[in-house]
Design a protein around this motif. Structure first.
Motif, PDB file in Angstrom:
ATOM      1  N   GLU A 144       8.833  18.352 -11.896  1.00 60.21           N
ATOM      2  CA  GLU A 144       9.803  18.460 -10.817  1.00 60.21           C
ATOM      3  C   GLU A 144      10.861  17.367 -10.921  1.00 60.21           C
ATOM      4  N   ALA A 145      12.046  17.675 -10.438  1.00 56.47           N
ATOM      5  CA  ALA A 145      13.103  16.677 -10.272  1.00 56.47           C
ATOM      6  C   ALA A 145      12.824  15.918  -8.978  1.00 56.47           C
ATOM      7  N   VAL A 146      12.803  14.596  -9.064  1.00 59.63           N
ATOM      8  CA  VAL A 146      12.390  13.761  -7.938  1.00 59.63           C
ATOM      9  C   VAL A 146      13.533  12.853  -7.505  1.00 59.63           C
ATOM     10  N   GLY A 147      13.793  12.806  -6.199  1.00 59.59           N
ATOM     11  CA  GLY A 147      14.741  11.870  -5.616  1.00 59.59           C
ATOM     12  C   GLY A 147      14.026  10.937  -4.667  1.00 59.59           C
ATOM     13  N   ILE A 148      14.355   9.641  -4.710  1.00 57.32           N
ATOM     14  CA  ILE A 148      13.751   8.635  -3.837  1.00 57.32           C
ATOM     15  C   ILE A 148      14.901   7.945  -3.121  1.00 57.32           C
ATOM     16  N   LEU A 149      14.962   8.081  -1.804  1.00 48.33           N
ATOM     17  CA  LEU A 149      16.153   7.688  -1.051  1.00 48.33           C
ATOM     18  C   LEU A 149      15.872   6.543  -0.091  1.00 48.33           C
ATOM     19  N   PHE A 150      16.865   5.648   0.040  1.00 48.09           N
ATOM     20  CA  PHE A 150      16.749   4.477   0.899  1.00 48.09           C
ATOM     21  C   PHE A 150      18.014   4.306   1.736  1.00 48.09           C
ATOM     22  N   PRO A 151      17.900   3.611   2.878  1.00 47.05           N
ATOM     23  CA  PRO A 151      19.081   3.426   3.729  1.00 47.05           C
ATOM     24  C   PRO A 151      20.063   2.386   3.213  1.00 47.05           C
ATOM     25  N   GLN A 152      19.585   1.407   2.419  1.00 44.53           N
ATOM     26  CA  GLN A 152      20.475   0.346   1.952  1.00 44.53           C
ATOM     27  C   GLN A 152      20.311   0.130   0.453  1.00 44.53           C
TER      28      GLN A 152
ATOM     29  N   ASP B 169       0.840  -1.199   0.000  1.00 45.45           N
ATOM     30  CA  ASP B 169       0.000   0.000   0.000  1.00 45.45           C
ATOM     31  C   ASP B 169       0.877   1.251   0.000  1.00 45.45           C
ATOM     32  N   GLU B 170       1.958   1.223   0.766  1.00 49.26           N
ATOM     33  CA  GLU B 170       2.896   2.356   0.792  1.00 49.26           C
ATOM     34  C   GLU B 170       3.467   2.606  -0.606  1.00 49.26           C
ATOM     35  N   LYS B 171       3.879   1.533  -1.269  1.00 52.92           N
ATOM     36  CA  LYS B 171       4.476   1.671  -2.595  1.00 52.92           C
ATOM     37  C   LYS B 171       3.468   2.234  -3.599  1.00 52.92           C
ATOM     38  N   GLN B 172       2.222   1.744  -3.541  1.00 52.78           N
ATOM     39  CA  GLN B 172       1.191   2.241  -4.456  1.00 52.78           C
ATOM     40  C   GLN B 172       0.948   3.733  -4.258  1.00 52.78           C
ATOM     41  N   ARG B 173       0.871   4.152  -3.017  1.00 53.37           N
ATOM     42  CA  ARG B 173       0.583   5.557  -2.731  1.00 53.37           C
ATOM     43  C   ARG B 173       1.776   6.454  -3.063  1.00 53.37           C
TER      44      ARG B 173
ATOM     45  N   THR C 242      20.597  17.873  -4.950  1.00 53.99           N
ATOM     46  CA  THR C 242      19.324  18.498  -4.620  1.00 53.99           C
ATOM     47  C   THR C 242      18.263  18.055  -5.623  1.00 53.99           C
ATOM     48  N   PHE C 243      17.026  17.992  -5.140  1.00 52.25           N
ATOM     49  CA  PHE C 243      15.869  17.662  -5.965  1.00 52.25           C
ATOM     50  C   PHE C 243      14.727  18.600  -5.580  1.00 52.25           C
ATOM     51  N   ASP C 244      13.772  18.773  -6.484  1.00 52.46           N
ATOM     52  CA  ASP C 244      12.591  19.556  -6.127  1.00 52.46           C
ATOM     53  C   ASP C 244      11.818  18.856  -5.014  1.00 52.46           C
ATOM     54  N   SER C 245      11.552  17.566  -5.217  1.00 53.41           N
ATOM     55  CA  SER C 245      10.827  16.773  -4.225  1.00 53.41           C
ATOM     56  C   SER C 245      11.614  15.527  -3.869  1.00 53.41           C
ATOM     57  N   VAL C 246      11.563  15.161  -2.599  1.00 54.72           N
ATOM     58  CA  VAL C 246      12.298  13.992  -2.108  1.00 54.72           C
ATOM     59  C   VAL C 246      11.330  13.069  -1.385  1.00 54.72           C
ATOM     60  N   PHE C 247      11.427  11.776  -1.691  1.00 58.95           N
ATOM     61  CA  PHE C 247      10.654  10.745  -1.013  1.00 58.95           C
ATOM     62  C   PHE C 247      11.605   9.899  -0.161  1.00 58.95           C
ATOM     63  N   LEU C 248      11.216   9.663   1.090  1.00 63.36           N
ATOM     64  CA  LEU C 248      11.988   8.800   1.995  1.00 63.36           C
ATOM     65  C   LEU C 248      11.078   7.650   2.426  1.00 63.36           C
ATOM     66  N   PRO C 249      10.926   6.620   1.569  1.00 58.93           N
ATOM     67  CA  PRO C 249      10.061   5.483   1.917  1.00 58.93           C
ATOM     68  C   PRO C 249      10.756   4.530   2.877  1.00 58.93           C
ATOM     69  N   ARG C 250       9.970   3.525   3.306  1.00 69.67           N
ATOM     70  CA  ARG C 250      10.495   2.395   4.074  1.00 69.67           C
ATOM     71  C   ARG C 250      11.166   2.830   5.369  1.00 69.67           C
TER      72      ARG C 250
ATOM     73  N   LEU D  99       7.809  11.619   3.785  1.00 72.46           N
ATOM     74  CA  LEU D  99       8.294  10.495   4.578  1.00 72.46           C
ATOM     75  C   LEU D  99       7.201   9.429   4.543  1.00 72.46           C
ATOM     76  N   SER D 100       7.572   8.160   4.512  1.00 66.08           N
ATOM     77  CA  SER D 100       6.523   7.137   4.515  1.00 66.08           C
ATOM     78  C   SER D 100       6.987   5.877   5.221  1.00 66.08           C
ATOM     79  N   THR D 101       5.999   5.157   5.765  1.00 66.29           N
ATOM     80  CA  THR D 101       6.242   3.926   6.494  1.00 66.29           C
ATOM     81  C   THR D 101       4.950   3.129   6.507  1.00 66.29           C
ATOM     82  N   SER D 102       4.921   2.035   7.249  1.00 65.45           N
ATOM     83  CA  SER D 102       3.695   1.237   7.341  1.00 65.45           C
ATOM     84  C   SER D 102       3.368   0.955   8.798  1.00 65.45           C
TER      85      SER D 102
END
Length: 407
Positions: free
Chosen positions: A265-273, A248-252, A318-326, A357-360
């Motif tokens: 917009e320039a989009v960055g999606i960042l993960f810890p690993q 559900d997190e991924k879909q949204r 830098t990015f316009d928008s940044v997503f920090l999932p998981r 920011l997103s999580t479950s």
């Protein structure tokens, strides 16, 4: 012209930093948005031209291959050859082959084999610092993200360079062995830094407020907010999305990415690993969102597709928008959890306009749980998703423990 702002458009403080005299080593401090990388590239261009445009006169050292690719994308605007920019470990490997042994030492890291960079650095340090070989090899060296280089690395760079300029920000230190400001000053024989770039001119003030939340003390949070002179414009509030489960997190997230892309917009999606980078990139592509990850061929920063990276790879970008999932307990090792505050500060502060920011439910890391359960604040909106879907196993496309091969 790409991301590089012309020298004439820099602020007076940035112009001053780019043109600092060469009568001693220099240290430039600056937080997110202060333009450290921008200033360093103009400074390197100035030093390069001052030494007859000789490609062997100096080096610009960076910490990651991603930042190297980002900087190299702007080099045509200043007529600097791409080989002048290198990661420190790549440079050490080249020096090792040329002056120690033609074949590099290798070792196992998890299931992967990679060069033994610790052994390579040790050998180069002995060559340069202990034996004085290659002293003054370069007329100048410029170093970005100096807070994450070790004392050993700084001693090597100082040993081979007649002049060193370092840009750094202690708030963005992601490695325990990295030097604090005092350590860098000590290696370079300086009492204090030369210039402090404090104006975070590029950020939505809501982003600045959220980034400040992840500094380790109230004094530092207050100082960062005071120093940040935010741009007038988009004041959209960042969100903390708490989804029903992983899928559900991924879909949204995919829906929100489509919205940001529709705004060009320039989009960055960042993960810890790193394994999460590949797994999530695959999942987004299955949902119809084509993304770019780091590869052996590097990253084309002229490509408008979203970039999927680790927090460490995103430093300096830098990015316009940044997503920090998981932001959940499955995604972080104990070692990473111990560095959560600087990691979150680095991740959030990559954004200019907006952050998600997103999580479950049921798996939030403590730092995010506190934010979700705490009192409402003006810099983040908590959005909980009530409907529960059938959760599937996470993708596990790459179990490598290596965040980045610095070549």
């Amino acid at each position: 012209m790409g991301w590089l702002v012309p020298y004439s458009s820099l602020t007076p403080a940035q112009q001053q930093a780019a043109m600092l005299p060469l009568d001693g080593h220099r240290v430039i401090l600056g937080g997110p948005g202060a333009g450290k990388t921008l200033v360093l590239l103009h400074r390197f261009s100035y030093l390069f031209q001052s030494h007859g445009c000789d490609p062997e006169a100096g080096k610009l050292f960076v910490f990651t291959t991603t930042l190297k690719d980002f900087i190299r994308a702007a080099l045509p605007d200043v007529d600097v050859p791409p080989d002048c920019v290198t990661t420190f470990d790549k440079w050490c490997a080249d020096i090792y082959r040329a002056h120690v042994k033609r074949t590099l030492p290798w070792h196992k890291v998890g299931k992967a084999s990679m060069p033994d960079f610790a052994a390579i650095r040790d050998a180069v340090h002995e060559l340069v610092v202990k034996n004085g070989i290659l002293k003054g090899l370069y007329a100048f060296a410029v170093v970005d993200e100096g807070q994450d280089l070790t004392r050993q690395a700084m001693e090597i760079i100082a040993g081979v360079s007649k002049h060193v300029t370092v840009a750094m920000d202690g708030k963005q230190q992601l490695y325990d062995e990295g030097l604090a400001e005092d350590g860098v000053l000590s290696v370079l024989g300086l009492r204090r830094h030369n210039v402090a770039l404090v104006a975070a001119y590029r950020c939505n003030p809501m982003v600045t407020g959220l980034a400040a939340h992840f500094l380790e003390s109230q004094a530092k949070r207050d100082e960062f907010r005071r120093q940040a002179k935010n741009a007038i414009g988009d004041r959209q509030k960042p969100i903390l999305l708490i989804a029903a489960d992983y899928n559900d997190e991924k879909q949204r997230i995919a829906e929100l990415i489509r919205t940001r892309l529709a705004r060009q917009e320039a989009v960055g999606i960042l993960f810890p690993q790193r394994y999460l980078v590949f797994g999530y990139a695959k999942g987004l592509k299955e949902l119809g969102i084509d993304v770019v990850t780091d590869s052996k061929n590097g990253i084309d920063f002229g490509d408008p597709r979203p970039k999927v990276l680790t927090y460490h790879e995103a430093k300096g970008l830098t990015f316009d928008s940044v997503f920090l999932p998981r932001l959940d307990t499955r995604a972080f090792t104990e070692q990473l959890l111990n560095r959560m505050l600087p990691m979150m500060f680095v991740g959030v502060s990559r954004a200019v306009k907006w952050v998600c920011l997103s999580t479950s439910e049921g798996r939030m890391i403590a730092l995010v749980q506190q934010m979700a359960d705490g009192p409402a604040v003006d810099y983040v909106e908590v959005q909980r998703v009530a409907d529960k879907t059938v959760e599937q196993d996470e993708p596990d496309d790459d179990d490598s423990e290596i965040d980045e091969l610095p070549f």
